[in-house]
Motif scaffolding. Structure first.
Motif, PDB file in Angstrom:
ATOM      1  N   HIS A 348       0.850  -1.192   0.000  1.00 21.47           N
ATOM      2  CA  HIS A 348       0.000   0.000   0.000  1.00 21.47           C
ATOM      3  C   HIS A 348       0.886   1.242   0.000  1.00 21.47           C
ATOM      4  O   HIS A 348       1.885   1.312   0.747  1.00 21.47           O
ATOM      5  CB  HIS A 348      -0.921   0.024   1.227  1.00 21.47           C
ATOM      6  CG  HIS A 348      -1.954  -1.063   1.212  1.00 21.47           C
ATOM      7  ND1 HIS A 348      -1.687  -2.347   1.624  1.00 21.47           N
ATOM      8  CD2 HIS A 348      -3.260  -1.045   0.821  1.00 21.47           C
ATOM      9  CE1 HIS A 348      -2.776  -3.091   1.512  1.00 21.47           C
ATOM     10  NE2 HIS A 348      -3.742  -2.326   1.023  1.00 21.47           N
ATOM     11  N   HIS A 349       0.505   2.207  -0.865  1.00 21.94           N
ATOM     12  CA  HIS A 349       1.209   3.489  -0.959  1.00 21.94           C
ATOM     13  C   HIS A 349       0.257   4.577  -0.484  1.00 21.94           C
ATOM     14  O   HIS A 349      -0.795   4.798  -1.092  1.00 21.94           O
ATOM     15  CB  HIS A 349       1.651   3.726  -2.401  1.00 21.94           C
ATOM     16  CG  HIS A 349       2.354   5.044  -2.599  1.00 21.94           C
ATOM     17  ND1 HIS A 349       2.411   5.671  -3.825  1.00 21.94           N
ATOM     18  CD2 HIS A 349       3.010   5.867  -1.734  1.00 21.94           C
ATOM     19  CE1 HIS A 349       3.074   6.796  -3.709  1.00 21.94           C
ATOM     20  NE2 HIS A 349       3.449   6.940  -2.435  1.00 21.94           N
ATOM     21  N   ASN A 350       0.634   5.258   0.620  1.00 13.71           N
ATOM     22  CA  ASN A 350      -0.230   6.271   1.243  1.00 13.71           C
ATOM     23  C   ASN A 350      -1.623   5.703   1.548  1.00 13.71           C
ATOM     24  O   ASN A 350      -2.645   6.380   1.412  1.00 13.71           O
ATOM     25  CB  ASN A 350      -0.357   7.508   0.368  1.00 13.71           C
ATOM     26  CG  ASN A 350       0.969   8.238   0.198  1.00 13.71           C
ATOM     27  OD1 ASN A 350       1.862   8.115   1.037  1.00 13.71           O
ATOM     28  ND2 ASN A 350       1.101   8.977  -0.894  1.00 13.71           N
ATOM     29  N   ILE A 370       4.825   3.948   2.943  1.00 18.66           N
ATOM     30  CA  ILE A 370       4.633   2.629   2.363  1.00 18.66           C
ATOM     31  C   ILE A 370       4.377   1.626   3.490  1.00 18.66           C
ATOM     32  O   ILE A 370       5.009   1.692   4.548  1.00 18.66           O
ATOM     33  CB  ILE A 370       5.881   2.200   1.560  1.00 18.66           C
ATOM     34  CG1 ILE A 370       5.992   3.028   0.294  1.00 18.66           C
ATOM     35  CG2 ILE A 370       5.855   0.724   1.217  1.00 18.66           C
ATOM     36  CD1 ILE A 370       4.948   2.698  -0.752  1.00 18.66           C
ATOM     37  N   THR A 371       3.465   0.662   3.241  1.00 14.45           N
ATOM     38  CA  THR A 371       3.267  -0.482   4.136  1.00 14.45           C
ATOM     39  C   THR A 371       3.118  -1.736   3.284  1.00 14.45           C
ATOM     40  O   THR A 371       2.715  -1.669   2.112  1.00 14.45           O
ATOM     41  CB  THR A 371       2.014  -0.324   5.017  1.00 14.45           C
ATOM     42  OG1 THR A 371       0.865  -0.208   4.165  1.00 14.45           O
ATOM     43  CG2 THR A 371       2.116   0.878   5.930  1.00 14.45           C
ATOM     44  N   CYS A 372       3.465  -2.853   3.903  1.00 11.05           N
ATOM     45  CA  CYS A 372       3.178  -4.140   3.276  1.00 11.05           C
ATOM     46  C   CYS A 372       2.502  -5.016   4.322  1.00 11.05           C
ATOM     47  O   CYS A 372       2.635  -4.780   5.522  1.00 11.05           O
ATOM     48  CB  CYS A 372       4.432  -4.810   2.724  1.00 11.05           C
ATOM     49  SG  CYS A 372       5.538  -5.511   3.954  1.00 11.05           S
ATOM     50  N   VAL A 385       4.819   1.543   9.379  1.00 10.38           N
ATOM     51  CA  VAL A 385       4.815   2.499   8.269  1.00 10.38           C
ATOM     52  C   VAL A 385       6.245   2.935   7.966  1.00 10.38           C
ATOM     53  O   VAL A 385       7.027   3.239   8.867  1.00 10.38           O
ATOM     54  CB  VAL A 385       3.947   3.724   8.618  1.00 10.38           C
ATOM     55  CG1 VAL A 385       3.999   4.748   7.502  1.00 10.38           C
ATOM     56  CG2 VAL A 385       2.518   3.283   8.882  1.00 10.38           C
ATOM     57  N   LEU A 386       6.587   2.959   6.691  1.00  9.12           N
ATOM     58  CA  LEU A 386       7.886   3.450   6.245  1.00  9.12           C
ATOM     59  C   LEU A 386       7.660   4.777   5.521  1.00  9.12           C
ATOM     60  O   LEU A 386       7.069   4.816   4.445  1.00  9.12           O
ATOM     61  CB  LEU A 386       8.561   2.445   5.320  1.00  9.12           C
ATOM     62  CG  LEU A 386       9.928   2.857   4.776  1.00  9.12           C
ATOM     63  CD1 LEU A 386      10.925   3.083   5.910  1.00  9.12           C
ATOM     64  CD2 LEU A 386      10.463   1.814   3.803  1.00  9.12           C
ATOM     65  N   TYR A 387       8.113   5.880   6.159  1.00  4.25           N
ATOM     66  CA  TYR A 387       7.908   7.224   5.627  1.00  4.25           C
ATOM     67  C   TYR A 387       9.094   7.683   4.790  1.00  4.25           C
ATOM     68  O   TYR A 387      10.251   7.310   5.055  1.00  4.25           O
ATOM     69  CB  TYR A 387       7.727   8.227   6.767  1.00  4.25           C
ATOM     70  CG  TYR A 387       6.320   8.325   7.310  1.00  4.25           C
ATOM     71  CD1 TYR A 387       5.428   9.252   6.801  1.00  4.25           C
ATOM     72  CD2 TYR A 387       5.901   7.494   8.341  1.00  4.25           C
ATOM     73  CE1 TYR A 387       4.140   9.351   7.301  1.00  4.25           C
ATOM     74  CE2 TYR A 387       4.612   7.590   8.854  1.00  4.25           C
ATOM     75  CZ  TYR A 387       3.742   8.522   8.324  1.00  4.25           C
ATOM     76  OH  TYR A 387       2.465   8.613   8.828  1.00  4.25           O
ATOM     77  N   VAL A 388       8.789   8.500   3.800  1.00  3.10           N
ATOM     78  CA  VAL A 388       9.819   9.337   3.189  1.00  3.10           C
ATOM     79  C   VAL A 388       9.883  10.580   4.068  1.00  3.10           C
ATOM     80  O   VAL A 388       8.968  11.411   4.066  1.00  3.10           O
ATOM     81  CB  VAL A 388       9.475   9.709   1.739  1.00  3.10           C
ATOM     82  CG1 VAL A 388      10.587  10.565   1.143  1.00  3.10           C
ATOM     83  CG2 VAL A 388       9.259   8.456   0.917  1.00  3.10           C
ATOM     84  N   SER A 421       2.920   4.339  14.504  1.00  2.00           N
ATOM     85  CA  SER A 421       3.043   3.220  13.571  1.00  2.00           C
ATOM     86  C   SER A 421       4.354   3.207  12.803  1.00  2.00           C
ATOM     87  O   SER A 421       4.669   2.224  12.136  1.00  2.00           O
ATOM     88  CB  SER A 421       1.886   3.246  12.568  1.00  2.00           C
ATOM     89  OG  SER A 421       1.920   4.444  11.801  1.00  2.00           O
ATOM     90  N   ALA A 422       5.115   4.289  12.867  1.00  2.00           N
ATOM     91  CA  ALA A 422       6.349   4.385  12.083  1.00  2.00           C
ATOM     92  C   ALA A 422       7.557   4.067  12.950  1.00  2.00           C
ATOM     93  O   ALA A 422       7.554   4.290  14.165  1.00  2.00           O
ATOM     94  CB  ALA A 422       6.492   5.775  11.484  1.00  2.00           C
TER      95      ALA A 422
END
Length: 767
Positions: A348-350, A370-372, A385-388, A421-422
Motif C-alpha cells: 500500500h502506498h499512502n 509505504i506499508t506491506c 509504516v515506512l515514511y519518506v 506506527s512508524a
C-alpha cells in the motif's frame, strides 16, 4: 562427509589456491549441521585487475541456492534468516536456524562484459537431528544408549552430554552410554558445547516418563494463531496436564498459563496442544509441558521445550536512487523468522493498494509512506509504516527565558507524522562553538535536561533516519541565563599607587545576560557609566578612599568586597612658623616649626642658607620643631626646612632677625591723657633716682660695675651688682598719684641697708 554441529558451522575458502584469474574456492564441499543451529559459509575469490585495457571492478556479490541466480536474501523461505557480508575478496553467508538441506553457491558480478562468476561446485549442507539409539546389551538387564545422527554418518564429535529426564548426568562424555534397565526415566543426548540442541528423549521400555515436542522452534506472524503440540507417556496413568512458560519470575515453580487468548483444544490420549490466539511479540518464550499421576506426584522435564518467536512483517529497502527530486526505492516485504506456512504479501502506498508480491519498485515524495502486509486464512498483519521523511524541527517546552537550574525538554518532531506506527531512529547533537566537535547526546525523540546549567548553552539539533534516508533539523541555540556570580574587584597597578599614575579598577563577574555595574566610593555612588571598569587617567590624593562595586542584571545582583586605594605623593611645600616671632632680641629663644603634607609621612632637616646643616629632627605625624636658644647677632639669617620622603622632597625658608638690646621702659597702661602724663613723670623721676643711686653704690663697691646692663641678661658672677627696681602705681579719684621707688640692692646687702629711707615723689593727676 564430516558432521559440524552446534549453532555455528564455519566453512572457509583457501585464498592460496587462487591467482589473478576468474576463480573461487571453498575449503569443504559438504557439511552436516544439526537442525536449528547457525551455519556460516565463507568464500574467497579473485579476478584479473584489468582486461582488454579496462579496469575490472566488482559490482555485486550474493549467495543463491537455485537457478536462475537470485539473491538468497530475497527468497521468502529465508527472509530475515540470512546475512551476507564482504570484506575485500572474502565474503560470508550466515544462516540462522538452519532447517533443511540445500546447496549454496557464491556469485560475484563485475563491470566486465563477461558479467559474473559462480564459485562452483556449490557447498552441500545436510541438516540432521540427533537421536538416542537403544540396544540391549550382551549383559543381562543392561542396555547400550548411543547418540547418533539421523542422516549424517560417520559421527565425529569428540565429546557428548547425556541427560536423564532433562537433567545432566555427570561425567558421561562418550557417544555410548551403558545403563541398567530403567522403565521409569527417559534419556537424551547432545554434543558438548551445543547443549541447546538436545535430542528427543527415549525410553528403554515401550513406556516411561517423557515428553516429545513436535516442533522445537516455531515462528508465528504477529496477530496470527499458533499451536504448540507434544506427545507424552508415563509408566502409569496420568491425572492432570499443564503447559507453562519457562521465563516465570520463579523458575523453580513456573506459573500455569492463565490468559483468555490461551486455550487447550480437546485432547487425545498421549497428546496435548496449547493454542495461542492473536499472538503478540510478548508471547515469544519457551513453552513446556508437565503432568501428574498417582499420589499427585508431579513430573516435568527440564529438557528444552518449544520456543515460540513472534515476528512482525517488515519492509526492507534494497536500493534507493534520486530521480528529479523524487526517490525511487526497491523494497522487500519479509519477516524476521521462517513461518511454516507460505506467505503472500500486498503493498500500500499512502494507504492505497498498489501491488502484490515480495518485491516492488516505487517512486516516492517527501511525506509519502509505504506499508506491506501478509494475508493468511483469517489474519492480516501489516508492517510498520515506512515514511519518506520530511525535515524535522526542534520544539522547546519553555518559550521564555531559559534560567539555570530549571528543567528543559527538547522535542524532535516531523509535521503530519504518525509516531505510533512508524519506525524512526532519532539522534540529538550539541555544538558549543565553531571549533568544537559535534557531541552526540541521545537517541530518544525527546532530549530531557532535568536541571540545565550554563555550560549547556549551545546549538542543539536532531536527526531522523530510516531506510529511505536521513534528515537534519535546523539548529536551535539554547541560551541559559543566570544572575551575576563569581564577582571580583581588582586594582591595577596592584601595588603602590603614586600621584599622577593611571589607575584602573575592574569589576568582573559571570552573568547572562551581561551585567551592568555600579561603582561606590566611601559608600557614595560614583557618577560614571555602568561599565565594568572605573579609571583615573591621573590619580590625585583626594581620589583615595574605599571602593566597591555592584554587578546586576534582570535576574539578580551581587556586591563585591571593598578595596582601599591609598595614593602616595611627594611632600608639599613646607609651612614654617616662628614662635614667639621671627624677629628676636639678642639672648632670647625662638621655636621654628615646619610642617608638610606628604604620603608617606616626611622626615625633616633644618639648614641655614650658608648650606650648613644645623639639625635634623623626626617627629610623629609629619611635624618637626627646631629650637634656637641664647640667640646672638650671628644667628640672624635664612633658615631652610627640607621635607623628605620616598616619593621626593620640598623645602621652604624663613628669615630670622636678631636685634641688639637698648634700655627703654614703656608704660603699657595709660588711663586717658592723665595716665600718659603720669607715666612720663614717673620715668623722669625714676631715671634721676637711678643715676643718684648708681653714684652712691659705686663709692661703696670695691669693684666697678659696668656702665650699663646687658638686655635681659643677669650676671652669674657674685661680684656683679644687680639693680632691682620696684614700681607700684596707685590711682585715686581725689588725691595725688604716688610712686614709691626703692633702690634695688644686691640680695646680700638687702638687710644691711634696710635702714635707708624711702623717697617719695608726688605726681598730681592731670585733670
Amino acid at each position: 562427509m564430516s558432521l559440524k554441529t552446534g549453532f555455528v558451522v564455519l566453512l572457509l575458502c583457501v585464498p592460496g589456491l587462487l591467482g589473478d584469474e576468474w576463480a573461487g574456492a571453498y575449503t569443504e564441499k559438504e557439511i552436516c549441521a544439526i537442525k536449528g543451529s547457525t551455519v556460516k559459509l565463507q568464500c574467497s575469490f579473485t579476478f584479473p585487475p584489468t582486461e582488454d585495457g579496462r579496469d575490472i571492478k566488482v559490482k555485486e556479490t550474493f549467495w543463491f541456492t537455485k537457478y536462475p541466480e537470485e539473491d538468497l536474501r530475497l527468497d521468502p523461505q529465508y527472509f530475515g534468516g540470512v546475512q551476507s557480508e564482504c570484506h575485500g575478496n572474502n565474503c560470508s553467508l550466515t544462516i540462522a536456524d538452519v532447517r533443511w538441506s540445500d546447496e549454496y553457491t557464491f556469485r560475484f558480478t563485475t563491470n566486465h562484459s563477461k558479467g559474473g562468476f559462480n564459485v562452483t561446485p556449490a557447498v552441500k549442507v545436510t541438516v540432521t537431528d540427533l537421536k538416542v539409539q537403544v540396544t540391549e546389551s550382551r549383559f543381562r538387564n543392561m542396555y547400550d544408549l548411543k547418540c547418533v545422527s539421523s542422516t549424517c554418518s560417520p559421527w565425529s564429535p569428540s565429546s557428548y552430554v547425556w541427560y536423564k529426564n532433562g537433567e545432566e548426568i555427570p561425567n558421561e562424555k562418550s557417544q555410548l552410554y551403558k545403563r541398567g534397565y530403567d522403565y521409569i526415566n527417559s534419556y537424551s543426548c547432545a554434543v558438548r558445547g551445543h547443549e541447546q540442541d538436545v535430542s528427543p528423549p527415549e525410553c528403554m521400555y515401550w513406556s516411561c516418563n517423557k515428553v516429545v515436542y513436535y516442533k522445537r522452534h516455531i515462528c508465528a506472524i504477529q496477530g496470527s494463531s499458533v499451536d504448540i503440540s507434544c506427545e507424552y507417556t508415563s509408566y502409569v496413568n496420568t491425572q492432570t496436564q499443564f503447559w507453562f512458560r519457562t521465563d516465570s519470575s520463579d523458575p523453580g515453580n513456573p506459573s500455569i498459563i492463565e490468559d483468555p487468548r490461551y486455550e487447550l483444544p480437546s485432547e487425545t490420549s498421549g497428546k496435548s496442544t496449547l493454542r495461542i490466539n492473536d499472538v503478540r511479540q510478548s508471547d515469544s518464550a519457551e513453552y513446556r509441558f508437565k503432568f501428574t499421576f498417582s499420589y499427585n506426584f508431579e513430573w516435568r522435564s527440564i529438557s528444552p521445550g518449544s520456543t515460540l518467536t513472534v515476528t512482525a512483517v517488515q519492509v526492507q529497502v534494497m536500493s534507493v536512487r534520486v530521480e528529479d527530486s523524487h526517490l525511487v526505492a526497491q523494497m522487500l516485504c519479509h519477516t524476521s523468522c521462517f513461518p511454516e506456512a507460505p506467505l503472500s504479501f500486498v503493498w500500500h502506498h499512502n494507504g492505497a493498494y498498489i501491488n502484490q508480491g515480495t518485491i516492488i519498485e516505487v517512486t516516492l515524495s517527501p511525506g509519502d509512506y509505504i506499508t506491506c502486509a501478509t494475508q493468511q486464512v483469517n489474519d492480516v498483519t501489516t508492517s510498520p509504516v515506512l515514511y519518506v521523511l520530511k525535515r524535522p524541527s526542534v520544539s522547546l517546552n519553555d518559550t521564555g527565558d531559559i534560567l539555570e537550574g530549571r528543567p528543559l525538554t527538547l522535542t524532535c518532531y516531523i509535521e503530519n507524522f504518525d509516531y505510533s506506527s512508524a519506525t524512526v531512529d532519532y539522534c540529538w547533537y550539541k555544538k558549543k562553538n565553531v571549533s568544537s566537535d559535534d557531541e552526540v547526546l541521545s537517541n530518544d525523540r525527546q532530549l530531557v535536561l532535568p536541571s540545565i546549567k550554563s555550560s549547556d548553552s549551545a546549538e542543539y539539533w536532531c536527526t531522523v533516519e530510516n531506510q529511505l534516508g536521513k534528515k537534519t533539523s535546523e539548529p536551535v541555540f539554547i541560551d541559559v541565563q543566570y544572575p551575576p556570580r563569581s564577582l571580583s574587584l581588582s586594582v591595577s597597578p596592584s601595588r603602590v599607587i603614586v600621584e599622577g599614575q593611571s589607575v584602573n579598577l575592574t569589576c568582573s563577574s559571570k552573568a547572562n545576560p551581561a551585567a551592568s555595574y555600579t561603582w561606590y566610593k566611601d559608600r557614595q555612588t560614583l557618577p560614571q557609566t555602568l561599565q565594568e571598569h572605573y579609571s583615573f587617567t591621573s590619580i590625585h590624593p583626594e581620589d583615595a578612599g574605599t571602593f566597591h562595586c555592584m554587578s546586576e542584571n534582570k535576574h539578580g545582583r551581587v556586591t563585591s568586597s571593598s578595596v582601599f586605594i591609598d595614593v602616595q605623593y611627594a611632600p608639599r611645600l613646607p609651612v614654617i612658623s616662628a614662635a614667639p616671632s621671627s624677629e628676636a632680641s639678642q639672648g632670647s629663644s625662638v621655636w621654628l616649626t615646619c610642617s608638610s603634607d606628604a604620603n608617606p609621612q616626611a622626615k625633616y632637616s633644618w639648614w641655614k642658607r650658608s648650606e650648613e646643616q644645623i639639625g635634623v629632627k623626626d617627629l610623629h605625624r609629619a611635624s618637626a620643631t627646631f629650637n634656637l636658644t641664647d640667640l646672638g647677632l650671628e644667628a640672624s639669617g635664612d633658615y631652610v626646612c627640607v621635607a623628605t620622603s620616598s616619593r621626593g622632597s620640598s623645602n621652604s625658608s624663613v628669615r630670622l632677625q636678631v636685634k641688639a638690646c637698648s634700655w627703654s621702659v614703656t608704660m603699657a597702661t595709660t588711663v586717658g591723657s592723665v595716665a600718659g602724663l603720669v607715666l612720663v613723670l614717673v620715668v623722669l623721676v625714676l631715671t634721676a633716682f637711678l643715676v643718684w643711686r648708681k653714684k652712691r653704690s659705686s663709692k661703696e663697691s670695691r669693684a666697678k660695675s659696668s656702665a650699663g646692663a646687658d638686655c635681659g641678661e643677669a650676671s652669674t658672677r657674685e661680684q656683679k651688682e644687680v639693680v632691682y627696681s620696684q614700681v607700684h602705681f596707685t590711682t585715686s579719684s581725689e588725691g595725688p598719684v604716688y610712686a614709691n621707688i626703692t633702690p634695688a640692692m644686691p640680695r646680700r646687702h638687702l638687710v644691711e641697708e634696710s635702714e635707708d629711707g624711702v623717697e617719695y615723689a608726688t605726681v598730681r593727676k592731670a585733670r
